[in-house]
Design a protein around this motif. Structure first.
Motif, PDB file in Angstrom:
ATOM      1  N   ARG A   3      41.437  50.642  26.576  1.00 26.31           N
ATOM      2  CA  ARG A   3      41.467  52.072  26.291  1.00 26.31           C
ATOM      3  C   ARG A   3      41.013  52.325  24.851  1.00 26.31           C
ATOM      4  O   ARG A   3      41.206  51.482  23.982  1.00 26.31           O
ATOM      5  N   PRO A   4      40.472  53.515  24.594  1.00 33.40           N
ATOM      6  CA  PRO A   4      40.108  53.841  23.207  1.00 33.40           C
ATOM      7  C   PRO A   4      41.372  54.023  22.367  1.00 33.40           C
ATOM      8  O   PRO A   4      42.419  54.434  22.872  1.00 33.40           O
ATOM      9  N   HIS A   5      41.275  53.703  21.106  1.00 29.70           N
ATOM     10  CA  HIS A   5      42.410  53.892  20.207  1.00 29.70           C
ATOM     11  C   HIS A   5      42.571  55.391  19.966  1.00 29.70           C
ATOM     12  O   HIS A   5      41.601  56.100  19.738  1.00 29.70           O
ATOM     13  N   PRO A   6      43.812  55.910  19.990  1.00 30.00           N
ATOM     14  CA  PRO A   6      44.009  57.354  19.832  1.00 30.00           C
ATOM     15  C   PRO A   6      43.498  57.915  18.508  1.00 30.00           C
ATOM     16  O   PRO A   6      43.143  59.095  18.423  1.00 30.00           O
ATOM     17  N   GLY A  16      40.029  52.328  14.818  1.00 35.29           N
ATOM     18  CA  GLY A  16      41.314  52.985  15.049  1.00 35.29           C
ATOM     19  C   GLY A  16      42.460  52.213  14.428  1.00 35.29           C
ATOM     20  O   GLY A  16      43.352  52.801  13.793  1.00 35.29           O
ATOM     21  N   ILE A  17      42.450  50.895  14.588  1.00 36.84           N
ATOM     22  CA  ILE A  17      43.508  50.053  14.007  1.00 36.84           C
ATOM     23  C   ILE A  17      43.466  50.121  12.488  1.00 36.84           C
ATOM     24  O   ILE A  17      44.500  50.234  11.828  1.00 36.84           O
ATOM     25  N   ALA A  18      42.276  50.096  11.934  1.00 34.81           N
ATOM     26  CA  ALA A  18      42.145  50.170  10.470  1.00 34.81           C
ATOM     27  C   ALA A  18      42.704  51.497   9.949  1.00 34.81           C
ATOM     28  O   ALA A  18      43.439  51.521   8.940  1.00 34.81           O
ATOM     29  N   LEU A  19      42.403  52.592  10.630  1.00 32.35           N
ATOM     30  CA  LEU A  19      42.912  53.896  10.215  1.00 32.35           C
ATOM     31  C   LEU A  19      44.437  53.960  10.394  1.00 32.35           C
ATOM     32  O   LEU A  19      45.157  54.482   9.536  1.00 32.35           O
ATOM     33  N   ARG A  21      46.535  51.413  10.258  1.00 29.86           N
ATOM     34  CA  ARG A  21      47.137  50.605   9.181  1.00 29.86           C
ATOM     35  C   ARG A  21      47.151  51.367   7.858  1.00 29.86           C
ATOM     36  O   ARG A  21      48.122  51.302   7.105  1.00 29.86           O
ATOM     37  N   LYS A  22      46.066  52.076   7.576  1.00 31.76           N
ATOM     38  CA  LYS A  22      45.979  52.837   6.332  1.00 31.76           C
ATOM     39  C   LYS A  22      47.041  53.933   6.304  1.00 31.76           C
ATOM     40  O   LYS A  22      47.748  54.115   5.304  1.00 31.76           O
ATOM     41  N   ARG A  23      47.191  54.655   7.410  1.00 31.63           N
ATOM     42  CA  ARG A  23      48.159  55.758   7.472  1.00 31.63           C
ATOM     43  C   ARG A  23      49.611  55.269   7.432  1.00 31.63           C
ATOM     44  O   ARG A  23      50.489  55.976   6.967  1.00 31.63           O
ATOM     45  N   LEU A  24      49.844  54.067   7.933  1.00 29.10           N
ATOM     46  CA  LEU A  24      51.213  53.534   7.991  1.00 29.10           C
ATOM     47  C   LEU A  24      51.553  52.612   6.818  1.00 29.10           C
ATOM     48  O   LEU A  24      52.661  52.069   6.769  1.00 29.10           O
ATOM     49  N   ALA A  25      50.637  52.448   5.884  1.00 27.31           N
ATOM     50  CA  ALA A  25      50.830  51.499   4.777  1.00 27.31           C
ATOM     51  C   ALA A  25      52.104  51.769   3.984  1.00 27.31           C
ATOM     52  O   ALA A  25      52.841  50.832   3.660  1.00 27.31           O
ATOM     53  N   GLN A  26      52.379  53.029   3.671  1.00 20.55           N
ATOM     54  CA  GLN A  26      53.579  53.341   2.889  1.00 20.55           C
ATOM     55  C   GLN A  26      54.848  52.980   3.665  1.00 20.55           C
ATOM     56  O   GLN A  26      55.803  52.463   3.082  1.00 20.55           O
TER      57      GLN A  26
END
Length: 184
Positions: A3-6, A16-19, A21-26
């Motif tokens: 499936r495509p990443h949301p 999608g995974i990279a984005l 990870r960036k959003r959840l880094a904090q």
């Protein structure tokens, strides 16, 4: 994944995974524990989270929701299992029973004490008494058993009530009864 990443519906899964990870880094930086799910099945992840959190130290109670409904009004979307009881004798065609519903003792007797009703319940009870513990053993927390007849007023109501009465005092099981279409 198939499936495509949301977060990247038109891009690649890796984007999608990279984005993500960036959003959840904090949040990750503040976490006490990070779980790498790469090689875990959903069942392994569930067991690990339950073990780590200790909030499920005692066995969870299964909620059995018994729902009567009328096929004329559509299948209940929350149903895990659906039983079609339209083969049982229909009180709708008996003038004295038609205005009543399946909670009325006369209607329940008409449906459940018929030869078909007796045989059906004789087969259904052991089946459900086998099945419910299997859901409990699997760690499920919710099982929705939907029982349907044509209008949801007579046969499905009587059978749903009988199933509810079978299970309402079983330890480790929370049982609720809902008659979705009984008053239509």
């Amino acid at each position: 994944t198939r499936r495509p990443h949301p977060l990247a519906p038109k891009g690649s899964v890796q984007e999608g995974i990279a984005l993500e990870r960036k959003r959840l880094a904090q949040i990750r930086d503040k976490s006490d524990r990070v779980i790498d799910t790469t090689a875990l099945t959903v069942h392994q992840l569930k067991a690990l989270v339950e073990q780590e959190s200790n909030q499920f130290a005692s066995p969870r109670e299964l909620t059995l929701s018994v729902l009567s409904f009328g096929f004329a009004y559509g299948l209940p979307s929350e149903a895990t299992l659906v039983l079609d009881v339209r083969f049982l004798p229909n009180p709708h065609f008996v003038p004295g029973l038609r205005p009543l519903d399946g909670e009325d003792p006369q209607v329940a007797a008409f449906v459940l004490e018929s030869p078909e009703g007796i045989e059906f319940m004789g087969r259904l009870e052991p089946f459900l008494k086998y099945l419910v513990p299997q859901y409990q053993r699997e760690g499920k927390s919710y099982l929705a058993l939907a029982v349907g007849c044509t209008g949801g007023r007579h046969r499905s109501v009587a059978v749903a009530r009988k199933v509810y009465d079978m299970f309402r005092i079983v330890p480790g099981l929370s049982v609720k009864l809902v008659h979705r279409d009984r008053t239509r």
